[in-house]
Structures are given as C-alpha cells and as structure tokens.
Design an enzyme around this catalytic site. Structure first.
Site: not given
Length: 489
Positions: A313, A385, A406, A410, A431, A459, A463
């Site tokens: 993939s 998986q 993440s 999918s 995405g 943070h 930075d």
C-alpha cells in the site's frame, strides 16, 4: 467374622480404595491378601478392627492454583475473552489456557504445569485481578512440583523482581516457565539474546538458541527477524463472476431501553490516554501532498510485492519517509518527562499506525523503521493488520511507539485534528487520496493525486517552524520518490 469384598478391575482401583482408607484411619497394618478369584479379580479381607491391603497406597497429585501473574505495564486487572480449556482437559507446560484483554493488549496465558484442569474460576467477559486464581490444575505427584508463588505478596514491589534471574551478577528477565525450559536443556540464560520487551527472554528465544546449537530448523515466528515470505504459487486466473452486492452496514436493532455497561479493555485505556493528552498544548499544521509520481511507482512495484506474498500500500512509503525526516528533526521523535524538565531523544523509530479494528482504535507500531526497507515495512504492516483483524495484537506490538501516523483516509476522511499519544510529542493524520485538477510547471491543468496531511505537535518543545520544515521534507520524499533512493540506508 471378617467381611470379604471382591473387586474386579485394575490395580488402580485397589490403590484408590487404599488411599481412601488411609485418609480416614491414621494407623494401617499391611498384610498379605488371599486371592480367591481368577486374574483381574482380587479379594481383600477386611476385619472389623484391622485393614488388610495387598499393595501400597498411592496419593493423588496435588492440586495447584494457577494464578494470574503480573504481566507488567502497571496492569492490575484483565477481562477474560476466551477459554482454550475446560474442566477435565489434560494440559502441558506452555499450552494455552485462556486469552485475556487488558487496557493495553490481548495476552494469551499459558500453563506452567503438566496436569488436569479441575476448576475454572471466571466466565467469559468476567474481570480477573492480578494475583487471583484462573484455574486449578491437578499436577502429577512428584518432588519437582513446586507451588506457585503468591503474586499478591509481590505486587507491592517492582514486578521485575519475580521475573528476573541472577546469573553471575547479570540480571536476566524470564518467566518461571522459560527458566525451567532452559534448565531442562542445560542452557545458561546469560547466553541467550532476549527479544521481548526490555530484553525479556521468551520461549521462542530458547527454542531458537537450541536450533542454532543443533542445526534444527524452526518454523517462522513473529518474534524473529522480519523475513520476506515465500512467493505464492501461480494459480490460473479464474473468470470473474458477477457478485451480488453485500450490505456494508448492519441493520440497526432498536430495543427501546437504555443500556449501561462499564468501560473495559481498550475503551478504558482510551479514557486514560486522552485525559493525559488534554494536558498537552497542541500545535496544528496542515498541507497537501501531490502523490502522482508515487502512485505510478507503487503501480510498478505492487505486482513484485504480491509475487513475494506481500500487499503493498502507500503506507510503507509514508512511514519510511517519516523515519527519514526524523533523522533530521530528532525532537519529533522524543518524549518529555512529567515534570517538563528533561527531553529524551529516542534512538529508534518505532512508528505507530492508528488502526480501526474490531476492538476499537488501536495503535500498533513498526519497530526500528530506520533500519528497514520499504518492503520490510510492508511485510510488518501486513502482519500487524492481520493480527488486528482478528484481535490478536500483543503487548509488544502496542507499546514502545515513538511517533504516530493516523490513516483516516482509509475510511474516507480528508482532514482531521489528531490527538498526541503521550509520551510521544507528534502525530500526523493522513487524508484520502483524491484526483483533483492542478497546474503543472507549464501552467497546464493536469490530473493530480492529492492527499491532505494534518500534523499535531507538542507546542511545549516543538515550534511551528520545526514542524513545517519536517513536513516539507517528508512531502518532498513522497512527491519525488526517486529522491528517497539517495538517502535510503
């Protein structure tokens, strides 16, 4: 007058009768018994005041309580998900007893005794506490059977205390069953390389050590080094049949009643993790990546990977590019202590992949990505998986992560605001890949494969400029995959 009892059967029945009388009477006189029957029939003359026995008494084996030991990671309770045995089953050492699920992973509990299951203490989906019995096992009578240590007494100290073994001043981590296996094969644990968490020696390590000494060949294990699977045999192509559409969403069931249930397992872990994440000031950064060249490269390599039995993939390329970027920006692969006084820069790139499984959101990680090729990463992803699909991810797969991606795309999302998983300091959300019009260098409208990425960083130590530069480097590797060859190791 003496009473005469005739027993037909084996000597075992006579011994059991003798054992029963022994427990009822503290004094026995053993005298010869007169046989009055053909073979396999024995007569025992029992006077009213004395017992006449033909053979010696044989006591039954002791019944040992097999308790749930401390499995580390601060776990104090688990949920029993499946029993592999039932009352009356015969088990040996290392045989699977049950599968339990903690708030971190699913763990298969194996037996440390040889014997017969006499009692099971918990039902399916019941909660078992560390130090409490799981089953009773009737063991074989013998001097080498030692009762299990009461785990409750060791909970107040470090859980490593009862899993370590001192060997010539070197502290080695191993379970009692593994130590016994090494003793039976005259193996020094100090000479065995442990592949478990924190160098723990596993059963597979002992077997691999034996194989190297004897030249035996053992079947592949997920604890061994990642090796490409053998190519699958070519099969003749079958004509495609028109399949009937299958429903993708199950039909909802309305009961008309409210339902309350306790949080268990991974849902309980999510509450704890996200509560800790709320203390982190998140910095967000988004960008889009043109994957047109990577789409063509994957199309060329997909068939080669499938011939080796691996599904390729885009994710292995994303993970490898992230690892190459972390070499230039190690602060993104670090952790901050609770007091916010020290930063630990992680030497290994254990990159996690947020995965939607039947058990909910899990984040297994690929270990040592900085040392792996794209194909090796794809092989490991396939393994993770497959385990995730059946709910068999282990604690070693789910712990030790240093950086996370993440793949919300999918499922179908375009943008996301990922939440950092403590003690990590950065995470990215990918995405879906969309085909969109874009302008090329000649101001011509062309078809491009575009993916949006959303980054979140701690943070307190990262930075905006650092996050932006890392994203640009990661993006350049994916938009020009040939450039990755120059930096691959």
């Amino acid at each position: 007058m003496a009473a005469v009892i005739t027993l037909r059967g084996s000597f075992t029945l006579v011994r059991r009768l003798a054992s029963a009388h022994q427990f009822k009477h503290c004094c026995l006189r053993v005298r010869p018994v007169r046989l009055e029957c053909p073979p396999h029939a024995y007569s025992v003359r029992i006077p009213t005041q004395q017992r006449y026995l033909r053979t010696s008494c044989a006591a039954a084996g002791p019944v040992m309580q097999f308790k749930l030991s401390d499995i580390g990671e601060g776990i104090r309770e688990v949920t029993v998900k499946e029993w592999y045995v039932k009352v009356g089953d015969v088990v040996s050492q290392f045989d699977s007893i049950c599968e339990v699920q903690s708030d971190k992973a699913s763990v298969t509990i194996t037996s440390r005794y040889d014997g017969i299951i006499r009692k099971i203490y918990h039902d399916i989906d019941a909660t078992a506490l560390v130090g409490t019995p799981l089953v009773d096992i009737e063991t074989e009578a013998g001097p080498d059977v030692a009762p299990e240590k009461d785990v409750l007494e060791t909970l107040a100290v470090s859980h490593e205390e009862h899993t370590h073994q001192e060997i010539k001043g070197h502290k080695t981590q191993a379970t009692p069953a593994v130590r016994r296996l090494s003793m039976e094969n005259n193996i020094k644990l100090s000479e065995v390389m442990g592949t478990g968490r924190d160098g723990r020696i596993l059963k597979e390590d002992i077997l691999n050590y034996l194989a190297k000494q004897t030249g035996a060949i053992l079947p592949p294990s997920p604890f061994n080094e990642i090796q490409p699977p053998p190519p699958r045999p070519a099969t003749p192509a079958k004509p495609k049949e028109k399949a009937l559409p299958q429903p993708t969403v199950p039909r909802p069931v309305f009961t008309g009643k409210d339902r309350t249930e306790p949080l268990k397992g991974f849902h309980k872990a999510m509450v704890k993790t996200m509560t800790a994440a709320l203390k982190i000031p998140h910095f967000g950064y988004c960008d889009e990546v043109d994957l047109t060249q990577l789409v063509r490269l994957r199309a060329e390599l997909k068939g080669v990977a499938e011939s080796r039995g691996v599904k390729l993939s885009f994710m292995p390329f994303f993970i490898k590019a992230a690892s190459m970027g972390l070499l230039h920006f190690p602060v993104l692969n670090s952790s901050l202590d609770d007091a916010c006084q020290n930063i630990t820069y992680k030497a290994t790139h254990n990159i996690g992949l947020a995965m939607d499984t039947i058990q909910g959101l899990l984040v297994p990680n690929v270990k040592n990505v900085q040392l792996l090729s794209v194909f090796e990463i794809a092989t490991e992803l396939n393994r993770l998986q497959n385990l995730g699909n059946v709910g068999q991810l282990g604690a070693s797969d789910l712990t030790g992560g240093t950086f996370t991606l993440s793949n919300i795309g999918s499922i179908g999302g375009t943008y996301a605001k990922p939440v950092i998983l403590p003690p990590e300091v950065a995470i990215g959300a990918l995405g879906k890949v969309q085909v969109l019009p874009r302008f090329n260098s000649k101001d011509e409208v062309v078809k491009a494969h575009i993916m949006n990425v959303s980054w979140s960083a701690d943070h307190r130590i990262i930075d905006g400029a650092t996050m932006c530069r890392f994203s640009n480097l990661w993006k350049s590797y994916l938009e020009n995959p040939a450039a990755m060859v120059l930096d691959l190791k």
